[in-house]
Design an enzyme around this catalytic site. Structure first.
Site: not given
Ligand code: GDP
Ligand code: IMO
Ligand code: MG
Length: 426
Positions: A13, A16-18, A40-41, A223, A302
């Site tokens: 999280d 990476k998606g951004k 979840g990106h 991840q 969560r």
């Molecule tokens: P990923 O799994 O690595 O792609 O990240 P996620 O999408 O799960 O979580 C990143 C969250 O932070 C998302 O809700 C994005 O919209 C948000 N986000 C990304 N870059 C920034 C930033 O620079 N500032 C803020 N405030 N939010 C950001």
């Molecule tokens: P992105 O790509 C954050 C975490 C789960 C748990 C552990 C194992 O959005 O960054 P799993 O379902 O993979 O067997 O869970 O890994 N986890 C993540 N945490 N971002 C993710 O993906 C995750 N994918 C799995 O919360 O701790």
């Molecule tokens: Mg994510």
């Protein structure tokens, strides 16, 4: 031409998606190489807000082709719903999606087996996303997996499924769950497969030809390095290889092709699920990070645990991945804090020396105390900054200090979720 891997340098999280969205503008191929729909990106761009779990983040660029490599496990229902989501946004995959038939398929028994593991472990559970990821990878490496290949041949699929249900159903029943019905699972999966079959074709040739031609290719990791199955905080980790090196095996790309590795790290630390997190804050500062950063899981909703930036961890994960440039994200979340801290290493009661992450296991890490340096906060908004020099002086110092401590150049700073809220720092 550049082949760039985008990988998470913390516990997932990191945004990476951004960054895949930012970098995909010039890519001919965007390819996912690991994980499954546990990812979840989030992408926010001119098409809207998207939370991608399985689909690579390339369809927004009309010239890009999306690839799902054999290192990914596919949940067909998720895939169908994401394709639908793109269609509703006017982005039909058309000919631009290639899914390797080597991908293992998440079957209905995988999340059920996972729930048995998690419940049996009680307080020691991993806190997974509940998508069956551990069990589907376990079946893959123990030669019990069902690949997309199998779904092309209904008889072969039936034979494999019958065998797997003969193994799995007694386990489900032993733990008080209902057995799965062969015919129902068989029909459901074949019907789902029929909806995506047109895209299930081996992308190896396409990738190799694209590399030979010298085009830009983007490798999208899911991840983060601290969830990696070998190097993460095992058993509080995920089942796949989350590292830049995983892109080679997960897509069939030789290591020499990878030119750049963009490591994505938040300007603080978060973790969702269980396991050690040395810089976790349970005080008001932790709550501020959670509130300002909207730190709730993209897949499960969560609350994410929050804490200070851990330079010891990110220095390690930069080494592990060979990061050539760091994308430091969510700097804006620190905007209101009067003081910011960075962890530089760990102390343990049994030694006077500073200790490293890689010296011990998850249990050992749980017994480590972070050593911090303190820097003044900037208490001004960074959200509107678009060049490095527009950041408050204290924010610039913070970024440069991070750079120094993790021994890796910071190439991008992110100050908001939108594509434009990106600063090229070097
Ligand atoms: P990923 O799994 O690595 O792609 O990240 P996620 O999408 O799960 O979580 C990143 C969250 O932070 C998302 O809700 C994005 O919209 C948000 N986000 C990304 N870059 C920034 C930033 O620079 N500032 C803020 N405030 N939010 C950001
Ligand atoms: P992105 O790509 C954050 C975490 C789960 C748990 C552990 C194992 O959005 O960054 P799993 O379902 O993979 O067997 O869970 O890994 N986890 C993540 N945490 N971002 C993710 O993906 C995750 N994918 C799995 O919360 O701790
Ligand atoms: Mg994510």
């Amino acid at each position: 031409m550049t082949v760039t891997a985008v990988v998470g340098c913390q516990w997932g999280d990191e945004a990476k998606g951004k960054f895949v969205d930012v970098l995909a503008e010039h890519a001919e191929i965007v390819a996912r190489f690991n994980g499954g729909d546990n990812a979840g990106h989030t992408v926010i761009n001119q098409f809207g807000t998207f939370k991608l779990r399985l689909m690579p983040n390339g369809l927004f660029n009309p010239r890009a082709t999306c690839v799902i490599g054999p290192g990914v496990v596919v949940n067909l229902a998720t895939l169908i719903s994401e394709i639908e989501m793109f269609r509703q946004a006017g982005l039909d995959p058309g000919e631009r999606l290639w899914i390797s038939p080597r991908c293992n398929v998440v079957m209905p028994y995988h999340p059920l087996i996972e729930s048995i593991f998690e419940q049996a472990k009680g307080g020691a559970r991993t806190g997974t996303t509940g998508r069956g990821i551990g069990p589907v990878f376990a079946d893959k490496v123990s030669y019990n997996g069902i690949q997309l290949y199998d779904l092309f041949d209904p008889q072969q699929f039936m034979d494999k499924l019958r065998l797997q249900l003969a193994i799995k159903n007694p386990i489900l029943q032993a733990f008080g769950l209902q057995p799965l019905e062969l015919e129902a699972v068989y029909q459901e999966k074949l019907a789902q497969f029929a909806q995506v079959q047109q895209w299930v074709r081996e992308p190896f040739g396409l990738l190799q030809a694209t590399l030979q031609r010298g085009s830009n290719v983007l490798l999208e990791g899911a991840q983060g390095a601290l969830l990696d199955n070998n190097w993460g905080t095992y058993p509080f980790c995920t089942a796949s290889v989350t590292l830049a090196g995983g892109a080679c095996a997960g897509l069939g790309i030789a290591p020499h092709w990878i030119d750049k590795v963009v490591g994505v790290a938040k300007a603080y630390t978060t973790r969702v699920g269980a396991g050690p997190m040395p810089t976790e804050l349970t005080d008001e500062v932790g709550q501020t990070l959670q509130r300002e950063g909207q730190e709730y899981g993209t897949v499960t909703g969560r609350a994410r645990r929050c804490g200070w930036f851990d330079a010891e961890l990110v220095r390690f994960t930069c080494q592990l991945n060979g990061v050539t440039g760091l994308a430091l994200t969510k700097l804006d979340v620190l905007d209101t804090l009067p003081v910011v801290k960075i962890c530089t290493g760990y102390r343990r009661p049994d030694s006077v020396e500073s200790r490293r992450y890689w010296e011990g296991d998850a249990h050992w890490l749980a017994g480590c105390q972070p050593e911090y340096i303190e820097l003044p906060g900037w208490q001004r908004s960074t959200k509107e900054a678009r060049i490095f020099s527009a950041l408050p002086a204290a924010a610039q110092v913070y970024v440069r200090r991070v750079e120094e401590l993790v021994n890796t150049p910071v190439s991008f700073v992110s100050v908001g979720p939108e594509r434009e809220a990106t600063i090229r720092a070097g």
